[in-house]
Design a protein around this motif. Structure first.
Motif, PDB file in Angstrom:
ATOM      1  N   ARG A 383       5.657  12.310  -2.490  1.00 35.77           N
ATOM      2  CA  ARG A 383       4.898  10.741  -2.030  1.00 35.77           C
ATOM      3  C   ARG A 383       5.771  10.375  -3.016  1.00 35.77           C
ATOM      4  N   ASP A 384       6.813   9.147  -3.386  1.00 41.09           N
ATOM      5  CA  ASP A 384       7.399   8.542  -3.908  1.00 41.09           C
ATOM      6  C   ASP A 384       6.716   7.833  -5.198  1.00 41.09           C
ATOM      7  N   LEU A 385       7.598   7.326  -6.337  1.00 45.38           N
ATOM      8  CA  LEU A 385       7.128   6.680  -6.776  1.00 45.38           C
ATOM      9  C   LEU A 385       6.558   5.041  -6.356  1.00 45.38           C
ATOM     10  N   THR A 386       5.823   4.441  -6.367  1.00 49.61           N
ATOM     11  CA  THR A 386       6.138   3.551  -6.288  1.00 49.61           C
ATOM     12  C   THR A 386       5.493   2.370  -7.491  1.00 49.61           C
ATOM     13  N   LEU A 624      -7.447  -0.271  -1.544  1.00 50.03           N
ATOM     14  CA  LEU A 624      -6.013  -0.273  -1.816  1.00 50.03           C
ATOM     15  C   LEU A 624      -5.639  -1.827  -2.161  1.00 50.03           C
TER      16      LEU A 624
ATOM     17  N   VAL B  18      -4.815  11.395  -5.801  1.00 58.73           N
ATOM     18  CA  VAL B  18      -2.832  10.147  -5.584  1.00 58.73           C
ATOM     19  C   VAL B  18      -3.645   9.270  -6.847  1.00 58.73           C
ATOM     20  N   GLN B  51       2.747   8.213 -12.091  1.00 59.90           N
ATOM     21  CA  GLN B  51       1.697   8.864 -11.477  1.00 59.90           C
ATOM     22  C   GLN B  51       1.738   7.433 -10.702  1.00 59.90           C
ATOM     23  N   GLY B  53       1.899   5.859  -7.955  1.00 57.41           N
ATOM     24  CA  GLY B  53       2.162   6.040  -6.369  1.00 57.41           C
ATOM     25  C   GLY B  53       2.690   7.843  -6.162  1.00 57.41           C
ATOM     26  N   GLY B  54       2.290   8.504  -7.299  1.00 56.75           N
ATOM     27  CA  GLY B  54       2.651   9.868  -6.959  1.00 56.75           C
ATOM     28  C   GLY B  54       1.097  10.647  -6.878  1.00 56.75           C
ATOM     29  N   GLU B  84      -7.541  13.295  -2.473  1.00 58.01           N
ATOM     30  CA  GLU B  84      -6.710  13.183  -0.938  1.00 58.01           C
ATOM     31  C   GLU B  84      -6.639  14.018  -0.205  1.00 58.01           C
ATOM     32  N   GLU B  87      -3.253  15.926   0.235  1.00 51.14           N
ATOM     33  CA  GLU B  87      -2.588  16.547  -1.487  1.00 51.14           C
ATOM     34  C   GLU B  87      -2.686  17.786  -1.591  1.00 51.14           C
ATOM     35  N   ILE B 109      -4.526   8.884   1.334  1.00 45.90           N
ATOM     36  CA  ILE B 109      -4.072   7.916   1.335  1.00 45.90           C
ATOM     37  C   ILE B 109      -2.335   7.678   1.299  1.00 45.90           C
TER      38      ILE B 109
END
Lengths: 646, 206
Positions: A383-386, A624, B18, B51, B53-54, B84, B87, B109
């Motif tokens: 899960r990369d930061l975005t 989202l 998430v 955090q 999107g992490g 999620e 996770e 997600i």
């Protein structure tokens, strides 16, 4: 009523470490608190601002950490108790004033609270505030749990007044942002009257002028204070020992590492063989207390995070006392028992102890570990930061990236600290090519902009946020304008200090206390400097791209400023009202076969859109998506459409 | 108040998800319920810039013996609550063991790498199989879908808490939840949150 001013003294309160520090300050009767937002420190001021009215306090988010420390010091000079808070790198910003403040001394109790971030969980550095305490010769306190965070903060004010010296209370992420139970002491009722007295004898710290000269005299006085602190620390209840009288191994630790060490001893069931000396007063170290405990054991393990601050200080004392306590074997950073980079955790301490004591320890069976490892690779994609869905930075960097590509002269962006730091990643199209301290993108751009005489011809952009602009970009822009440095400053104005939780800054018409205050206009400030200033909405992609190319190609020498103004997607205003209802016409989306080659999900990558592999089309994630409408403009097939939300 | 003896002390709970799913709020509410029942609870969390999107994880240590490390030692989780599904699997790599229980939401997600088509997201069947391979007991519930039906996807975290209470390992009930939200939430939100908690209980009891 805020839980911070709860009067119930007979129950356990569940408090975040930062709340515990705030409560301790309230119990000490703090009157003025200032700071600059920075994870993991921000909740201290937020909590205190909420109760400022009830407790008759003044609380502010200052323009930067140096000014915050000056604001707090002024209150101390006027005999009030004061505090200032910041994250670790903020201490560097404030350190020039701190050097001088430690020499002049203080009057009302004054405590500075840096919250360090070992492991850089929310930072781009692993800065150490502890070394500043030693460098500027002031006492350093480090709470080891939540109750201590409250109790030590309260005591820090008393210590500061006893010594007439500023005291540093250092927290870390795993304490500031962790929570535990705390018992309260009463809140004081007393009212105070502020006055700055300066009519007394020149050298009288309490009644004369507050200065650092004569330097020899003040510096001697300062060192007397450290000597006195050392004596006080000999009997501090915040230094405790648990374990046998003659342990095989003595652990010396402080801060959150206390909890890791305690856990490690419990997991290994070594209560009868390992002793734990937990220090709350870590600079200056109390020598007699150390002598007594060092004498108990031949093997010493120092447990601390990042650099060997405690280890070095203990070793100096052990060397001085060697003739009394004998020669010791030290374990810690220098022999690589513990890493010098990153945060610690119970397992790192468990493994260090196990290795020293020759114990075989496995957290889980090899079989299970191998199976779990294999499952995670396929079952939990990284899960990369975005940037968040609807984040204005994604739109801004989209235009910046496209403008630089169209320009074709290897232009680049200098950045600094904020959510926009993530533009080093694919989420910001890897636009940032330098990233250092607050405001440094602008300073570096100012330097790059003067390299023309050496054949440098790449276009230069700097980005900074609205809060960073006030914090430290202004001097860099002044420098750039004055020296006719050629670059374009892109101000990513999202109307708040977004990354740390929307704290107000001088550009807004509200302060930490919720009062109406004058907001300073960034565009007017830049115009007053003489810069060419343009303002755009980053959600207007084509407009933004056009003006960027125009600014980059502007042959007139000097500073250009583009303000890209759009509220943060997490701001209460944007969360409350969706601007557009988005929809995707799957019959129009031709996915892989489209000339766009999935530009929306492959490049633009807003989490509100997702690629449906089986159908070969882009889908909308309606949970989202926050309806910013930008993706409709990047879809060449017009498959993504927006409709004004009702 | 004297707390009942726990099945294990410290009892270790991981709430994972998430950023933006209400992870921190869920951990606070659960911890408050336990503190009110006489336990010493330590919560470790990471939040802030990391955090966006992490992955977000809260570690809860429930004890009658005192404060523990805000990070659970590796391999020592007793229950994992995942807002999620992927996770849940991620957490097991570090903190799992053959006795762990998993309670997971089903709503994925997608990580940005999946959105970009660079990574594959496992199917629900694969995720359930992975969880069953690594844990003693698993529950997967449609918390977000149910929350959307209640009018707000964020209520998924409260549905998960209701479900956790119904597992029976922790001495917390809907009454404890009611007491906590009375002090921490505005009044207009009480009914919908109680409905969400009750719904979570039912999803397990069915």
């Amino acid at each position: 009523m805020s839980h911070l001013i709860d009067t119930n003294l007979t129950v356990d309160h569940l408090l975040m470490g930062n709340d515990a520090i705030a409560r301790g300050a309230l119990e000490a009767g703090v009157k003025v608190v200032a700071g600059y937002p920075g994870t993991p420190s921000s909740e201290i001021i937020e909590g205190l601002a909420n109760v400022a009215n009830d407790m008759n306090m003044y609380v502010e988010w200052s323009v930067n950490e140096k000014v915050a420390m000056e604001v707090a010091a002024a209150a101390s000079f006027a005999k009030l108790r004061s505090m200032c808070t910041m994250k670790q790198n903020g201490v560097n910003v404030a350190s020039d004033f701190l050097l001088h403040l430690s020499a002049s001394g203080v009057r009302g109790g004054m405590v500075i609270v840096p919250c360090d971030d070992p492991g850089a969980l929310s930072s781009i550095n692993e800065g150490e505030s502890r070394y500043f305490a030693r460098l500027v010769e002031i006492p350093l306190l480090e709470p080891g749990d939540f109750q201590e965070a409250k109790d030590m903060t309260k005591w820090a004010f008393e210590l500061s007044e006893e010594l007439r010296q500023v005291v540093m209370l250092r927290s870390v992420t795993r304490l500031s942002h962790a929570s535990g139970t705390v018992r309260y002491d009463p809140l004081p009722q007393s009212e105070v009257n502020a006055e700055f007295v300066y009519q007394g004898f020149l050298l009288d710290q309490m009644e004369g002028i507050v200065i650092t000269a004569p330097v020899g005299f003040r510096h001697t006085q300062q060192q007397e204070k450290i000597k006195k602190a050392r004596e006080i620390f000999e009997n501090s209840p915040f230094n405790t020992y648990t374990g046998p009288e003659k342990p095989d191994l003595l652990i010396i630790t402080s801060s959150a590492c206390t909890l890791y060490s305690r856990e490690a001893i419990d997991v290994l069931k070594l209560e009868d063989r390992v002793g734990l000396l937990k220090l709350g007063t870590t600079w200056p170290l109390p020598p007699n207390l150390l002598k007594k405990h060092l004498a108990m054991a031949d093997n010493i393990l120092i447990v601390e995070e990042v650099l060997p601050f405690l280890e070095e200080n203990v070793k100096v004392l052990a060397a001085e006392m060697a003739h009394e306590i004998g020669v010791k074997t030290f374990y810690g950073k220098n022999d690589a028992s513990l890493p010098m980079v990153g945060e610690l955790n119970p397992d790192l301490v468990i493994n260090a102890i196990a290795k020293i004591m020759g114990i075989d320890y496995q957290a889980k069976s090899e079989n299970y570990a191998a199976k779990a490892q294999a499952t995670v690779i396929s079952g939990a994609p990284q899960r990369d930061l975005t940037f968040c869905p609807g984040c204005p930075h994604r739109a801004s960097f989209w235009s910046i990236h496209n403008a630089l590509e169209l320009d074709g002269r290897k232009g680049f962006v200098c950045g600094d600290i904020g959510c926009y730091t993530m533009a080093i990643l694919p989420t910001g199209f890897q636009s940032l090519k330098t990233c250092h301290s607050m405001g440094s993108g602008s300073g570096l751009a100012s330097g790059f902009g003067k390299l023309g005489q050496f054949g440098f011809d790449q276009p230069i952009l700097a980005v900074c946020g609205d809060s960073t602009f006030f914090h430290s970009a202004i001097p860099a822009l002044v420098n750039a304008r004055h020296h006719n440095s050629n670059f374009t400053m892109v101000l990513l104005d999202n109307s708040g200090t977004a990354m740390t939780g929307f704290q107000p800054h001088p550009g807004l018409e509200i302060n930490a206390l919720g009062q109406e205050v004058p907001g300073l206009d960034i565009a007017e400030i830049c115009r007053a400097m003489g810069a060419r200033v343009e303002i755009r909405d980053p959600f207007e992609l084509e407009e933004t791209r056009k003006i960027l190319n125009d600014l980059i190609e502007d042959t007139q020498e000097g500073l250009k400023v583009l303000i890209l103004s759009q509220k943060c997607a997490l701001s209460p205003e944007r969360k409350a009202a969706k601007k557009y209802e988005m929809s995707i016409d799957e019959s129009l989306c031709i996915g892989e076969n489209c000339g766009c080659n999935r530009v929306c999900t492959r490049i633009f990558r807003c989490p509100g859109l997702t690629w449906d592999k089986t159908k070969g089309v882009t889908r909308l994630d309606e949970v989202l998506c926050i309806g910013c409408g930008v993706c409709a403009d990047i879809c060449p097939a017009k498959a993504i459409t927006r409709k004004e939300a009702a | 108040m004297t707390a009942k003896q726990l099945t294990k002390d410290p009892y270790n709970i991981i709430i994972t998800g998430v950023g933006g799913q209400g992870n921190v709020m869920a951990s606070r509410v659960l911890a408050s319920m336990l503190v009110n029942n006489g336990y010493v609870v330590t919560i470790g969390e990471t939040f802030g810039a990391s955090q966006r999107g992490g992955s977000v994880m809260s570690h809860l240590r429930v004890s009658t013996r005192g404060s523990w490390s805000p990070q659970i030692p590796k391999g020592k989780a007793d229950v994992v609550v995942a807002l999620e599904p992927s996770e849940a699997i991620r957490v097991l790599c570090d903190y799992g063991n053959p006795r762990v229980k998993i309670l997971s939401n089903t709503r994925p997600i997608h990580p940005v790498g999946v959105i970009a088509g660079e990574l594959d997201y496992p199917s629900m069947e694969e995720t359930i199989k992975s969880a069953e391979d690594l844990a003693a007991e698993v529950w997967f519930i449609d918390a977000t879908d149910q929350a959307v039906k209640l009018g707000n996807p964020i209520l998924g975290n409260i549905i998960m808490l209701g479900a956790l209470s119904a597992l029976g390992d922790l001495p917390v009930s809907i009454q404890d939840f009611k007491n906590v939200i009375q002090n921490s939430m505005s009044k207009d939100k009480h009914d919908i949150n109680l409905t969400a908690f009750g719904l979570g209980e039912k999803l397990i009891q069915q």
